[in-house]
Structures are given as structure tokens and as C-alpha cells.
Design a protein around this motif. Structure first.
Motif, PDB file in Angstrom:
ATOM      1  N   VAL A 125      -5.184   2.652   0.403  1.00 33.75           N
ATOM      2  CA  VAL A 125      -5.363   1.208   0.217  1.00 33.75           C
ATOM      3  C   VAL A 125      -6.451   0.942  -0.812  1.00 33.75           C
ATOM      4  O   VAL A 125      -7.540   1.525  -0.743  1.00 33.75           O
ATOM      5  N   ASN A 126      -6.171   0.052  -1.755  1.00 28.32           N
ATOM      6  CA  ASN A 126      -7.182  -0.377  -2.716  1.00 28.32           C
ATOM      7  C   ASN A 126      -7.850  -1.658  -2.242  1.00 28.32           C
ATOM      8  O   ASN A 126      -7.170  -2.607  -1.845  1.00 28.32           O
ATOM      9  N   LEU A 127      -9.180  -1.678  -2.274  1.00 34.33           N
ATOM     10  CA  LEU A 127      -9.954  -2.887  -2.002  1.00 34.33           C
ATOM     11  C   LEU A 127     -10.893  -3.072  -3.184  1.00 34.33           C
ATOM     12  O   LEU A 127     -11.770  -2.230  -3.412  1.00 34.33           O
ATOM     13  N   LEU A 128     -10.650  -4.125  -3.978  1.00 33.33           N
ATOM     14  CA  LEU A 128     -11.324  -4.322  -5.263  1.00 33.33           C
ATOM     15  C   LEU A 128     -11.124  -3.067  -6.106  1.00 33.33           C
ATOM     16  O   LEU A 128      -9.984  -2.673  -6.340  1.00 33.33           O
ATOM     17  N   VAL A 129     -12.195  -2.410  -6.544  1.00 34.83           N
ATOM     18  CA  VAL A 129     -12.030  -1.263  -7.446  1.00 34.83           C
ATOM     19  C   VAL A 129     -12.167   0.082  -6.721  1.00 34.83           C
ATOM     20  O   VAL A 129     -12.225   1.132  -7.364  1.00 34.83           O
ATOM     21  N   LYS A 130     -12.197   0.048  -5.390  1.00 30.63           N
ATOM     22  CA  LYS A 130     -12.318   1.284  -4.628  1.00 30.63           C
ATOM     23  C   LYS A 130     -11.010   1.596  -3.894  1.00 30.63           C
ATOM     24  O   LYS A 130     -10.236   0.691  -3.577  1.00 30.63           O
ATOM     25  N   THR A 131     -10.814   2.881  -3.627  1.00 35.93           N
ATOM     26  CA  THR A 131      -9.617   3.336  -2.924  1.00 35.93           C
ATOM     27  C   THR A 131     -10.021   4.005  -1.618  1.00 35.93           C
ATOM     28  O   THR A 131     -10.937   4.836  -1.592  1.00 35.93           O
ATOM     29  N   TYR A 132      -9.325   3.618  -0.550  1.00 37.10           N
ATOM     30  CA  TYR A 132      -9.644   4.124   0.783  1.00 37.10           C
ATOM     31  C   TYR A 132      -8.432   4.809   1.401  1.00 37.10           C
ATOM     32  O   TYR A 132      -7.289   4.395   1.176  1.00 37.10           O
ATOM     33  N   SER A 133      -8.703   5.848   2.171  1.00 35.17           N
ATOM     34  CA  SER A 133      -7.658   6.542   2.918  1.00 35.17           C
ATOM     35  C   SER A 133      -7.795   6.197   4.392  1.00 35.17           C
ATOM     36  O   SER A 133      -8.855   6.426   4.992  1.00 35.17           O
ATOM     37  N   VAL A 134      -6.736   5.645   4.960  1.00 40.17           N
ATOM     38  CA  VAL A 134      -6.726   5.295   6.382  1.00 40.17           C
ATOM     39  C   VAL A 134      -6.096   6.465   7.128  1.00 40.17           C
ATOM     40  O   VAL A 134      -4.880   6.634   7.140  1.00 40.17           O
ATOM     41  N   GLU A 135      -6.941   7.287   7.733  1.00 38.09           N
ATOM     42  CA  GLU A 135      -6.504   8.511   8.388  1.00 38.09           C
ATOM     43  C   GLU A 135      -6.066   8.197   9.819  1.00 38.09           C
ATOM     44  O   GLU A 135      -6.900   7.936  10.688  1.00 38.09           O
ATOM     45  N   LEU A 136      -4.761   8.231  10.053  1.00 37.16           N
ATOM     46  CA  LEU A 136      -4.239   7.821  11.357  1.00 37.16           C
ATOM     47  C   LEU A 136      -4.508   8.840  12.458  1.00 37.16           C
ATOM     48  O   LEU A 136      -4.643   8.466  13.627  1.00 37.16           O
ATOM     49  N   ASP A 137      -4.612  10.113  12.105  1.00 39.97           N
ATOM     50  CA  ASP A 137      -4.871  11.126  13.128  1.00 39.97           C
ATOM     51  C   ASP A 137      -6.315  11.067  13.627  1.00 39.97           C
ATOM     52  O   ASP A 137      -6.560  11.087  14.830  1.00 39.97           O
ATOM     53  N   SER A 138      -7.255  10.998  12.710  1.00 41.80           N
ATOM     54  CA  SER A 138      -8.673  10.985  13.103  1.00 41.80           C
ATOM     55  C   SER A 138      -9.203   9.573  13.331  1.00 41.80           C
ATOM     56  O   SER A 138     -10.332   9.402  13.798  1.00 41.80           O
ATOM     57  N   GLU A 139      -8.380   8.560  12.997  1.00 44.41           N
ATOM     58  CA  GLU A 139      -8.769   7.155  13.129  1.00 44.41           C
ATOM     59  C   GLU A 139     -10.069   6.866  12.367  1.00 44.41           C
ATOM     60  O   GLU A 139     -11.015   6.294  12.884  1.00 44.41           O
ATOM     61  N   GLU A 140     -10.056   7.275  11.099  1.00 43.11           N
ATOM     62  CA  GLU A 140     -11.180   7.024  10.200  1.00 43.11           C
ATOM     63  C   GLU A 140     -10.662   6.382   8.919  1.00 43.11           C
ATOM     64  O   GLU A 140      -9.503   6.563   8.549  1.00 43.11           O
TER      65      GLU A 140
ATOM     66  N   VAL B 229       0.849  -1.185   0.000  1.00 45.12           N
ATOM     67  CA  VAL B 229       0.000   0.000   0.000  1.00 45.12           C
ATOM     68  C   VAL B 229       0.890   1.242   0.000  1.00 45.12           C
ATOM     69  O   VAL B 229       2.116   1.144   0.024  1.00 45.12           O
ATOM     70  N   ILE B 230       0.278   2.416  -0.022  1.00 42.57           N
ATOM     71  CA  ILE B 230       1.011   3.680   0.004  1.00 42.57           C
ATOM     72  C   ILE B 230       0.909   4.293   1.397  1.00 42.57           C
ATOM     73  O   ILE B 230      -0.181   4.344   1.981  1.00 42.57           O
ATOM     74  N   PHE B 231       2.030   4.746   1.926  1.00 42.29           N
ATOM     75  CA  PHE B 231       2.022   5.501   3.185  1.00 42.29           C
ATOM     76  C   PHE B 231       2.428   6.929   2.889  1.00 42.29           C
ATOM     77  O   PHE B 231       3.471   7.182   2.273  1.00 42.29           O
ATOM     78  N   LEU B 232       1.595   7.877   3.308  1.00 37.24           N
ATOM     79  CA  LEU B 232       1.873   9.301   3.111  1.00 37.24           C
ATOM     80  C   LEU B 232       2.129   9.940   4.465  1.00 37.24           C
ATOM     81  O   LEU B 232       1.224  10.023   5.300  1.00 37.24           O
ATOM     82  N   PRO B 233       3.360  10.383   4.726  1.00 37.80           N
ATOM     83  CA  PRO B 233       3.668  11.043   6.000  1.00 37.80           C
ATOM     84  C   PRO B 233       2.833  12.311   6.153  1.00 37.80           C
ATOM     85  O   PRO B 233       2.324  12.856   5.164  1.00 37.80           O
ATOM     86  N   PRO B 234       2.690  12.811   7.372  1.00 31.72           N
ATOM     87  CA  PRO B 234       1.895  14.037   7.576  1.00 31.72           C
ATOM     88  C   PRO B 234       2.486  15.203   6.794  1.00 31.72           C
ATOM     89  O   PRO B 234       3.690  15.416   6.788  1.00 31.72           O
ATOM     90  N   SER B 235       1.611  15.928   6.113  1.00 32.86           N
ATOM     91  CA  SER B 235       2.086  17.036   5.268  1.00 32.86           C
ATOM     92  C   SER B 235       1.487  18.376   5.683  1.00 32.86           C
ATOM     93  O   SER B 235       1.861  19.406   5.155  1.00 32.86           O
ATOM     94  N   LYS B 236       0.540  18.360   6.639  1.00 34.58           N
ATOM     95  CA  LYS B 236      -0.096  19.607   7.073  1.00 34.58           C
ATOM     96  C   LYS B 236       0.213  19.873   8.540  1.00 34.58           C
ATOM     97  O   LYS B 236       0.368  18.937   9.323  1.00 34.58           O
ATOM     98  N   PRO B 237       0.287  21.122   8.920  1.00 31.10           N
ATOM     99  CA  PRO B 237       0.503  21.450  10.337  1.00 31.10           C
ATOM    100  C   PRO B 237      -0.607  20.850  11.204  1.00 31.10           C
ATOM    101  O   PRO B 237      -1.774  20.877  10.824  1.00 31.10           O
ATOM    102  N   GLY B 238      -0.227  20.317  12.315  1.00 31.93           N
ATOM    103  CA  GLY B 238      -1.215  19.715  13.209  1.00 31.93           C
ATOM    104  C   GLY B 238      -1.422  18.238  12.982  1.00 31.93           C
ATOM    105  O   GLY B 238      -1.992  17.541  13.823  1.00 31.93           O
ATOM    106  N   LYS B 239      -0.981  17.749  11.829  1.00 29.94           N
ATOM    107  CA  LYS B 239      -1.078  16.321  11.549  1.00 29.94           C
ATOM    108  C   LYS B 239       0.185  15.624  12.044  1.00 29.94           C
ATOM    109  O   LYS B 239       1.295  16.075  11.763  1.00 29.94           O
TER     110      LYS B 239
END
Length: 218
Positions: free
Chosen positions: A53-68, A36-46
Motif C-alpha cells: 500500500v502506498n501512503l503519500l510517498v511511502k510504501t508499506y507492506s501489510v503482513e497478514l501472517d504476523s499482523e504487522e 492496492v497490490i495483494f501478494l498471495p503467500p509465496s513461502k512455506p509456512g506463510k
């Protein structure tokens, strides 16, 4: 041997618990192991960044700060079942083997106890929806990124998650000859390095549920 009650579907609380496991892991190592792809924090406060992450034909963002976990196309939070599977996948710690044969569900460790539930929640709904409609099945498979395989029946393989593959097989029924349809669903060998038997049962349920939802759009 089988368990007396089927495993319950994961809740948001279950997802929060797995999130805590994931937060302890190194982002780059997780990305390498899971494809998968990991993107380090790029905004202040993050502080923690996110995974894509791709699951079948959809793409999801796993937000570690907001846990969503956000469906990037729909712009809304993913269902608990999908969120849970993505989190379990990312938080796994085992390595990946080279052997990639297709393995029946009940041949995975501790899966025999769930065999009857796999039939009830995966194979039977699969047969009810597509057993007498092979054309619909093939169209749905193609819409979900399936690859036609030269195996038994009508066979399609899917990249469910980057390193977890699913194979679906349909032998169509014939009502006029009183021949009932037969279905099968298998996983690649490496799925055992990411998922428990309960997780695989849930993955099968989610796979067929997504196929059913796609069929209703036709």
C-alpha cells in the motif's frame, strides 16, 4: 453539536482489532476495491500473504501472517496512527462512487461534531507551521508528491491513499499588516466510502504531521 472530548489516537490494540476484520476479507477483492497490490503467500509456512500500500510517498507492506505493517524503506513497523488508517482503508466494505468533488471535512457524515477538533489538530498546526512561510509550504508539498491546483490560495492535492485524496490550501499571512494566515484541508468525495468522520480527522492530523516533519528537514 460537538463532542466533549477529542477522539484518542489509535493504539496497537486498536490496530489488532481492525486486523481481525481485514483477515476475514478476500485479498483479491480488497486489492481491486482499494487500488492496492495483494501478494498471495509465496513461502512455506506463510498462509495469508500481504498487501502493498502506498501512503503519500511511502510504501508499506501489510503482513497478514504476523499482523504487522512495515515501512518498506525504513524496514521497521509503521506508527500506530498510519497502521490504523491503512487497516481501516483496506477493511472498508463500501463501493466507490464516481463523484469526485472536493468536500470540506464538516460536510462528511457525522463530522460536524468534530469540527472544533479538526480546527485544533489540523488547521491550526497547519497555519502555525506554514502560515508565514509559503515558500516552505510549497517545497514540502512538492517533496510529498503534491500537485499544484488552480483553486483558492496556494492549493496542492495529494494521493494520501490510492483512492483517498487530500487537498491543502494556504492563504499566507502578513505580519506587517496584522493579517493572520488562513488554511483549509478537504477530501475527495469517495473518502466517505473508506473512512468514518473520526478516521478523516485522524487522516488530517497525520497529513499535517507528515508535512511538519518534512519541513523540519529543510
Amino acid at each position: 453539536m460537538s463532542i466533549s472530548r477529542p477522539p484518542t489516537l489509535p493504539t496497537k490494540e486498536d490496530c489488532k482489532a481492525v486486523f481481525q476484520e481485514l483477515l476475514k476479507k478476500d485479498g483479491e477483492e480488497v486489492a481491486k476495491r482499494c487500488g492496492v497490490i495483494f501478494l498471495p503467500p509465496s513461502k512455506p509456512g506463510k498462509k495469508r500473504g500481504r498487501y502493498v500500500v502506498n501512503l503519500l510517498v511511502k510504501t508499506y507492506s501489510v503482513e497478514l501472517d504476523s499482523e504487522e505493517i512495515i515501512d518498506l524503506v525504513a524496514g521497521k513497523e509503521a506508527p500506530s496512527e498510519i497502521s490504523f488508517l491503512i487497516l481501516r482503508y483496506l477493511s472498508s466494505s463500501a463501493g466507490v462512487g464516481r463523484k469526485e468533488d472536493w468536500i470540506p471535512f464538516d460536510q462528511f457524515p457525522k463530522a460536524k461534531r468534530y469540527k472544533s477538533y479538526f480546527a485544533r489538530y489540523v488547521l491550526n498546526p497547519f497555519a502555525r507551521t506554514f502560515g508565514y512561510a509559503p515558500e516552505k509550504y510549497e517545497l514540502v508539498c512538492r517533496r510529498l508528491g503534491g500537485k499544484k491546483e488552480r483553486l483558492g490560495g496556494l492549493s496542492y492535492s495529494f494521493s494520501f491513499l490510492p483512492k483517498v485524496k487530500i487537498l491543502t490550501q494556504l492563504w499566507k499571512g502578513k505580519k506587517e499588516d496584522y493579517i493572520a494566515p488562513t488554511t483549509n484541508l478537504m477530501f475527495n468525495y469517495s473518502a466517505r466510502h473508506f473512512f468514518s468522520a473520526e478516521d478523516l480527522l485522524l487522516a488530517g492530523r497525520v497529513m499535517i504531521s507528515i508535512m511538519e516533519a518534512e519541513a523540519k528537514k529543510l
